[in-house]
Write an enzyme that holds these catalytic residues in place. Structure first.
Site, short mmCIF file in Angstrom:
data_model
loop_
_atom_site.label_atom_id
_atom_site.label_comp_id
_atom_site.label_asym_id
_atom_site.label_seq_id
_atom_site.Cartn_x
_atom_site.Cartn_y
_atom_site.Cartn_z
N ASP A 100 23.45 67.67 3.06
CA ASP A 100 24.60 66.98 3.65
C ASP A 100 24.24 65.52 3.97
OD1 ASP A 100 27.15 67.88 3.93
OD2 ASP A 100 26.77 69.07 5.73
N GLN B 42 27.81 74.34 8.22
CA GLN B 42 29.23 73.99 8.21
C GLN B 42 29.64 73.50 9.60
OE1 GLN B 42 31.34 74.00 5.43
NE2 GLN B 42 32.73 72.96 6.84
N LYS C 80 32.57 76.28 -1.68
CA LYS C 80 31.21 75.80 -1.94
C LYS C 80 30.42 76.88 -2.68
CE LYS C 80 31.18 72.57 1.87
NZ LYS C 80 31.05 72.38 3.31
#
Ligand code: NAP
Length: 295
Positions: free
Chosen positions: A122, A99, A55
């Site tokens: 997200d 995460q 990422k």
């Protein structure tokens, strides 16, 4: 019947990242801001470390700022929440990604909902899930957005098509179903209690498998000519004592029935980070009151 068209998610994601890079350059030049993505990682899970590294790398390659905040596996929930609060208030940060999975002693839902909905790249925050469900502009989970982009690239207009989504998780199944509904598909969501799953799947013009069970969807479950999008990532025993990645669809069978199909790896997988970068640009534009560029 001829073999299905293989949907090349890797190539599509590469093209999308290029368009994102161009959009970022225009935003810097014209509006004087650089989108920034902050990733919070707790613990040393090897798969999570790999994801976070890719990422960061892809964020920088697209011309954006990347920030990483790593915590020891024993970090307290309060420490993580304090970091998110700090990032919520940091003007250089437009996207925040925590995460997952988090260590067991940390309440995942509480942490996800502590991220500002405007920076929730997200798309997991309850406000963004609600906006998506009610047809309002939302930051939407990356993998589902990637699935629908690939389906639209192959099929064009999805209006009126029968879509079957196998799986109802908050991160894949439900949001992908909402996105397909927004595209005017007739959507069925199947799950572990669905009766006659094979028959339900055979109705689908677009079949999305997001189950987490290796090669569960058989070729005989696929309607001839259907577009099959396989979200599953499963590691199974392969040849010579090595493991290999397979999806939730039995690719070798389904490729002979479907009209188009995503392979695993190289299908949906590469789309997730590209869509995360896209969401970060979108969040940065919304925060700065700038029209979101075409990407
Ligand atoms: P999840 O939270 O475990 O949800 C799985 C869903 O599948 C549940 O809704 C479950 O039904 C359903 N299911 C399980 N067994 C079933 C069966 N025998 N028949 C019908 N439905 C069944 O999984 P997820 O997070 O959505 O992930 C799904 C897969 O996608 C995994 O392989 C994951 O690794 C992969 N994934 C890939 C990406 C990516 O490409 N970047 C991103 C996210 C996930 P119930 O609700 O009834 O239990």
């Amino acid at each position: 019947m001829a073999e299905a068209k293989r949907i090349d998610g890797k190539a599509f994601a590469g093209g999308l990242r290029e368009r994102i890079g161009k959009a970022v350059a225009v935003l810097k030049e014209t509006h004087g801001f650089t989108p920034g993505l902050a990733v919070v990682l707790v613990g040393e899970d090897p798969a999570s470390q790999v994801y976070v590294r890719s990422k960061g790398k892809q964020t920088v390659e697209a011309g954006m700022n990347s920030y990483e905040h790593k915590f020891d596996k024993d970090a307290s929930e309060a420490e993580v929440l304090a970091m998110i609060e700090k990032l919520n208030n940091d003007d250089n940060v437009h996207g925040i990604l925590v995460q997952l999975p988090l260590p067991k002693h940390i309440d995942e839902t509480k942490v996800i909902n502590s991220v500002s909905p405007d920076k929730d790249v997200d798309g997991f925050h309850v406000v963004n899930a609600g906006r998506l469900a009610t047809g309002q502009a939302a930051l939407t989970s990356c993998t589902p957005v990637g699935c629908v982009m690939l389906a639209k690239d192959v099929l064009g207009n999805l209006s009126g098509l029968e879509a079957v989504v196998v799986g109802r998780s908050n991160i894949v199944g439900k949001p992908v179903a909402q996105l397909l509904l927004a595209e005017n598909c007739t959507v069925t969501i199947a799950h572990s209690r669905t009766k006659d799953l094979d028959e339900v799947c055979r109705r689908a013009d677009i079949l999305i498998a997001a189950v987490g069970r290796p090669q569960m969807v058989k070729g005989s479950w696929v309607k001839p000519g259907a577009c099959v999008i396989d979200v599953g990532i499963n590691r199974i025993d392969g040849e010579n004592g090595k493991t290999r990645l397979v999806g939730d669809v039995d690719f070798d069978e389904a490729v002979n029935v479907a009209g188009s199909i995503t392979p695993v790896p190289g299908g949906v997988g590469p789309m997730t980070i590209a869509c995360l970068l896209r969401n970060t640009v979108q969040a940065a534009c919304m925060i700065n009151n700038v029209d979101v560029p075409e990407m």
